[in-house]
Scaffold this active site. Structure first.
Site, PDB file in Angstrom:
ATOM      1  N   HIS A  18      36.837  40.210  36.991  1.00  0.00           N
ATOM      2  CA  HIS A  18      35.697  39.346  37.260  1.00  0.00           C
ATOM      3  C   HIS A  18      34.843  39.138  36.015  1.00  0.00           C
ATOM      4  CE1 HIS A  18      34.029  43.452  37.928  1.00  0.00           C
ATOM      5  NE2 HIS A  18      32.923  42.930  37.399  1.00  0.00           N
ATOM      6  N   ASP A  32      41.521  42.570  40.621  1.00  0.00           N
ATOM      7  CA  ASP A  32      40.357  42.552  39.721  1.00  0.00           C
ATOM      8  C   ASP A  32      40.688  43.147  38.357  1.00  0.00           C
ATOM      9  OD1 ASP A  32      37.852  41.871  38.954  1.00  0.00           O
ATOM     10  OD2 ASP A  32      36.808  43.451  40.016  1.00  0.00           O
ATOM     11  N   SER A  35      31.657  47.542  34.225  1.00  0.00           N
ATOM     12  CA  SER A  35      32.951  47.029  34.694  1.00  0.00           C
ATOM     13  C   SER A  35      33.980  46.992  33.571  1.00  0.00           C
ATOM     14  CB  SER A  35      32.782  45.624  35.267  1.00  0.00           C
ATOM     15  OG  SER A  35      32.013  45.643  36.436  1.00  0.00           O
TER      16      SER A  35
END
Length: 233
Positions: free
Chosen positions: A1, A32, A110
């Site tokens: 993402h 992801d 992330s």
């Protein structure tokens, strides 16, 4: 993402202001994950230690998360434990296996590695629950390995498959007796009842309505349509 909508990606090494351009080799919203490589800079890989991928440990095992939360330029390390293994949405349409940890994970974390005490990668940070405290999530190394092996084999990530069927739980003792010829309704490995198969689906050539699925790849399926995945992750 982080990179799926990017049209330019670059990076730098620790304690260096030199920027390196990255090419996007593959991106997959289903898991992801994305695979990137440095463009024409062999020197980038000098003096970089390559870490091993290791299967996640069990609940209670320690885990450290590295990343750059809230845009900081210095790497951040947070420590915690693996709280549990569960299914959560990876995207608007796909659920997958995740590790819940109480190590702090915030915006900017992330893609950061999740490390065990031996410095091996057991997961990748990717999400947190904004309405709760210390509920953060990582993509298990098992899925990362599956993703990389798929790209190595096919040149791209082949995606995730679905059984394309509708199933019912097998909690009624009479139902268990009728479909399994078993008197032991307390059996752990009862399985689930196939109610409907998609005609053009992935399993239509091997399954039919009113079949009972007891296991998948040696993993027992419980009568309430759940599986205990921690020992197989």
């Amino acid at each position: 993402h982080v990179v799926k909508n990017a049209n330019f990606i670059d990076c730098s090494k620790f304690n260096s202001d030199k920027r390196y351009i990255l090419e996007l080799i593959d991106v997959s919203p289903e898991v992801d994950l994305a695979l990137l490589n440095v463009v024409d800079y062999d020197e980038f890989w000098e003096k970089i230690d390559i870490l091993d991928l290791k299967k996640p440990g069990k609940k209670g095992d320690g885990v450290s998360v590295a990343g750059f939360p809230l845009g900081g330029y210095n790497v951040s390390i947070t420590k915690g434990i693996i709280s549990r293994i569960l299914m959560i949405p990876y995207s608007d349409a796909v659920e997958n296996i995740a590790m819940q940890v109480d190590s702090a994970i915030n915006h900017g974390n992330s893609g950061g590695p999740m490390l065990n005490s031996a410095g091996q990668i057991v997961g990748m940070a990717f999400s947190h629950e904004s309405k709760a405290q210390n509920i953060c999530f990582g993509i298990p190394s098992t899925i990362i390995k599956f993703y990389l092996e798929s790209i190595e084999k096919n040149g791209r990530f082949a995606g995730l498959s679905d059984l394309d069927l509708v199933s019912d739980p097998m909690e009624n003792p009479d139902l268990i007796k009728y479909y399994t010829n078993s008197q032991k309704s307390d059996s752990v490995n009862v399985g689930v009842l196939v109610r409907r198969i998609a005609p053009c689906g992935n399993t239509g050539h091997v399954l039919k309505s009113e079949d009972v699925i007891h296991q998948i790849n040696g993993i027992n399926i419980n009568r309430d349509q759940t599986v205990f995945i921690e020992d197989y992750l």
